[in-house]
Design a protein around this motif. Structure first.
Motif, PDB file in Angstrom:
ATOM      1  N   ILE A   3     -10.848 -56.061 -90.966  1.00 52.70           N
ATOM      2  CA  ILE A   3      -9.854 -57.046 -90.528  1.00 52.70           C
ATOM      3  C   ILE A   3      -9.341 -56.657 -89.151  1.00 52.70           C
ATOM      4  CG2 ILE A   3      -8.931 -58.010 -92.681  1.00 52.70           C
ATOM      5  CD1 ILE A   3      -6.853 -55.768 -92.532  1.00 52.70           C
ATOM      6  N   LEU A   4      -8.961 -57.677 -88.401  1.00 49.71           N
ATOM      7  CA  LEU A   4      -8.463 -57.424 -87.064  1.00 49.71           C
ATOM      8  C   LEU A   4      -6.957 -57.199 -87.164  1.00 49.71           C
ATOM      9  CD1 LEU A   4      -9.564 -57.316 -84.218  1.00 49.71           C
ATOM     10  CD2 LEU A   4      -9.111 -59.746 -84.002  1.00 49.71           C
ATOM     11  N   ALA A   5      -6.518 -55.952 -87.055  1.00 53.49           N
ATOM     12  CA  ALA A   5      -5.081 -55.656 -87.235  1.00 53.49           C
ATOM     13  C   ALA A   5      -4.620 -54.707 -86.137  1.00 53.49           C
ATOM     14  CB  ALA A   5      -4.855 -55.060 -88.615  1.00 53.49           C
ATOM     15  N   LEU A   6      -4.889 -55.114 -84.908  1.00 56.97           N
ATOM     16  CA  LEU A   6      -4.558 -54.205 -83.813  1.00 56.97           C
ATOM     17  C   LEU A   6      -3.053 -54.156 -83.528  1.00 56.97           C
ATOM     18  CD1 LEU A   6      -7.619 -54.787 -81.445  1.00 56.97           C
ATOM     19  CD2 LEU A   6      -7.285 -53.019 -83.154  1.00 56.97           C
ATOM     20  N   ASN A   7      -2.304 -55.178 -83.980  1.00 59.10           N
ATOM     21  CA  ASN A   7      -0.841 -55.150 -83.782  1.00 59.10           C
ATOM     22  C   ASN A   7      -0.213 -53.924 -84.417  1.00 59.10           C
ATOM     23  OD1 ASN A   7      -1.059 -57.525 -82.533  1.00 59.10           O
ATOM     24  ND2 ASN A   7      -0.221 -58.786 -84.199  1.00 59.10           N
TER      25      ASN A   7
ATOM     26  N   ILE B 103     -10.796 -43.483 -86.032  1.00 59.50           N
ATOM     27  CA  ILE B 103     -11.978 -43.474 -86.904  1.00 59.50           C
ATOM     28  C   ILE B 103     -12.198 -44.885 -87.456  1.00 59.50           C
ATOM     29  CG2 ILE B 103     -13.071 -42.378 -88.896  1.00 59.50           C
ATOM     30  CD1 ILE B 103     -10.841 -40.148 -88.579  1.00 59.50           C
ATOM     31  N   ALA B 104     -13.304 -45.478 -87.085  1.00 56.05           N
ATOM     32  CA  ALA B 104     -13.634 -46.817 -87.587  1.00 56.05           C
ATOM     33  C   ALA B 104     -14.175 -46.678 -89.006  1.00 56.05           C
ATOM     34  CB  ALA B 104     -14.654 -47.474 -86.673  1.00 56.05           C
TER      35      ALA B 104
ATOM     36  N   SER C  77     -16.741 -56.945 -88.241  1.00 55.71           N
ATOM     37  CA  SER C  77     -16.752 -55.485 -88.106  1.00 55.71           C
ATOM     38  C   SER C  77     -17.169 -55.088 -86.696  1.00 55.71           C
ATOM     39  CB  SER C  77     -17.716 -54.850 -89.120  1.00 55.71           C
ATOM     40  OG  SER C  77     -17.034 -54.512 -90.316  1.00 55.71           O
ATOM     41  N   ARG C  78     -18.195 -55.763 -86.176  1.00 54.18           N
ATOM     42  CA  ARG C  78     -18.662 -55.423 -84.822  1.00 54.18           C
ATOM     43  C   ARG C  78     -17.588 -55.745 -83.785  1.00 54.18           C
ATOM     44  NH1 ARG C  78     -23.551 -57.691 -86.729  1.00 54.18           N
ATOM     45  NH2 ARG C  78     -23.205 -59.559 -85.498  1.00 54.18           N
ATOM     46  N   GLU C  79     -16.914 -56.874 -84.003  1.00 48.10           N
ATOM     47  CA  GLU C  79     -15.868 -57.286 -83.058  1.00 48.10           C
ATOM     48  C   GLU C  79     -14.689 -56.298 -83.072  1.00 48.10           C
ATOM     49  OE1 GLU C  79     -12.748 -60.962 -82.662  1.00 48.10           O
ATOM     50  OE2 GLU C  79     -14.629 -61.376 -83.718  1.00 48.10           O
ATOM     51  N   VAL C  80     -14.287 -55.880 -84.279  1.00 50.29           N
ATOM     52  CA  VAL C  80     -13.168 -54.933 -84.370  1.00 50.29           C
ATOM     53  C   VAL C  80     -13.543 -53.617 -83.684  1.00 50.29           C
ATOM     54  CG1 VAL C  80     -11.693 -53.597 -85.937  1.00 50.29           C
ATOM     55  CG2 VAL C  80     -12.244 -55.966 -86.487  1.00 50.29           C
TER      56      VAL C  80
ATOM     57  N   ARG D 156     -12.948 -49.846 -79.168  1.00 48.27           N
ATOM     58  CA  ARG D 156     -13.521 -49.066 -78.065  1.00 48.27           C
ATOM     59  C   ARG D 156     -12.959 -49.542 -76.735  1.00 48.27           C
ATOM     60  NH1 ARG D 156     -19.152 -48.116 -81.036  1.00 48.27           N
ATOM     61  NH2 ARG D 156     -18.578 -46.085 -81.910  1.00 48.27           N
ATOM     62  N   GLY D 157     -12.697 -50.856 -76.622  1.00 43.01           N
ATOM     63  CA  GLY D 157     -12.106 -51.390 -75.395  1.00 43.01           C
ATOM     64  C   GLY D 157     -10.692 -50.856 -75.184  1.00 43.01           C
TER      65      GLY D 157
END
Ligand SMILES: Nc1ncnc2c1ncn2[C@@H]1O[C@H](COP(=O)(O)OP(=O)(O)OP(=O)(O)O)[C@@H](O)[C@H]1O
Ligand SMILES: [Mg+2]
Length: 264
Positions: A151-155, A181-182, A192-195, A200-201
């Motif tokens: 899941i995209l949870a960068l916040n 650690i991914a 998954s690839r996008e997260v 990494r960005g």
């Protein structure tokens, strides 16, 4: 000597899975490893087969009573792996320490004189940014952050990095995030690839090259009371955590915190 808080206030991102299996792989490499279970859920404790007695000494006694850390330690069947067990009562520590002066550095004080005996001390943190996690961030030199790549949870990571910055400013100037650690990676999904790309960005070289794949053997593993490399040798989970351990050991030389400690 490296002290590492494995933390992420988000629940279920593989903090405990990483503490147990990274710790066990490091120990198989001959490193002297202490796993400190700081979560009242005590998942790490039960995963390694401890905490079954009616009454046992735990990190609760260390943080709240006068019990020295050395008195609660338990040896696992891998020669160089020790566990400081947790207990459900640890949940009360947040309240018990709330109004105490120096409450954020109790754990650090309790580790004084003990750290020389280990190459790695890993703190398995609870899914919150309360007093217990702040104690781990105050006692550690490094932070590893497991991130669920499903899941995209960068916040949440922004909040976490702010907390780490605040601890660095106020309590522990040497603290550094040294590893993202991914975890639970599923290369078949775009998500998954996008997260992983986003991680990494945002965090660059701090993201370990090793990616922990989603692996059902890892999910089954706690019931066996063994780390993954003993429960399912050859599984993707065993390979990934072994690869992570090799990468972590490889970063010993370049890690300034570890070098500084060695020189002391
Ligand atoms: N790579 C993986 N593949 C499949 N399942 C996994 C993987 N890593 C962890 N899990 C499973 O995901 C769940 C959460 O993992 P874990 O308990 O390690 O997370 P946690 O961050 O410690 O959780 P909490 O915040 O509750 O302490 C568990 O059921 C675990 O078995
Ligand atoms: Mg956990």
């Amino acid at each position: 000597m490296r002290t590492i808080a494995i933390t992420n206030q988000k629940g279920g991102v593989a903090k405990t899975t990483t503490a147990v299996n990274l710790g066990a792989c490091l120990a198989e490499h001959g490193k002297r490893v202490l796993l400190v279970d700081l979560d009242p859920q005590a998942n790490l404790t039960s995963w390694l087969g401890f905490g079954k007695e009616e009454d046992y000494k735990s990190v609760y006694d260390v943080l709240v009573n006068e019990t020295p850390m050395a008195e609660v330690l338990r040896a696992f069947t891998i020669d160089t792996l020790w566990v400081a067990p947790s207990v459900v009562e640890l949940a009360g520590v947040e309240r018990l320490l709330a109004n105490e002066a120096g409450r954020d550095s109790v754990l650090k004080r309790k580790l004084d004189g003990l750290t020389e005996g280990y190459d790695y001390i890993l703190f398995d943190c609870p899914p919150s940014l309360g007093v217990i996690t702040i104690n781990a961030l105050t006692a550690a030199r490094e932070v590893f952050i497991p991130v669920e790549t499903k899941i995209l949870a960068l916040n949440g990571l922004v909040t976490l990095t702010h907390t780490i910055q605040a601890v660095r400013d106020r309590l522990n100037p040497a603290l550094e995030i040294t590893g993202i650690i991914a975890c639970m990676y599923d290369g078949r999904t775009n998500l998954s690839r996008e997260v992983l790309d986003k991680l990494r960005g945002r965090f660059g070289g701090k993201v370990f090259n090793t990616v922990i794949r989603e692996n059902v053997r890892l999910a089954e593993c706690p019931i066996s009371e063994l780390p993954i490399h003993l429960y399912a040798p050859g599984s993707a989970g065993a390979k990934d955590y072994e690869s992570l351990a090799v990468e972590v050991i490889g970063s010993e030389k370049t890690d300034t915190g570890a070098d500084a400690d060695k020189d002391q």
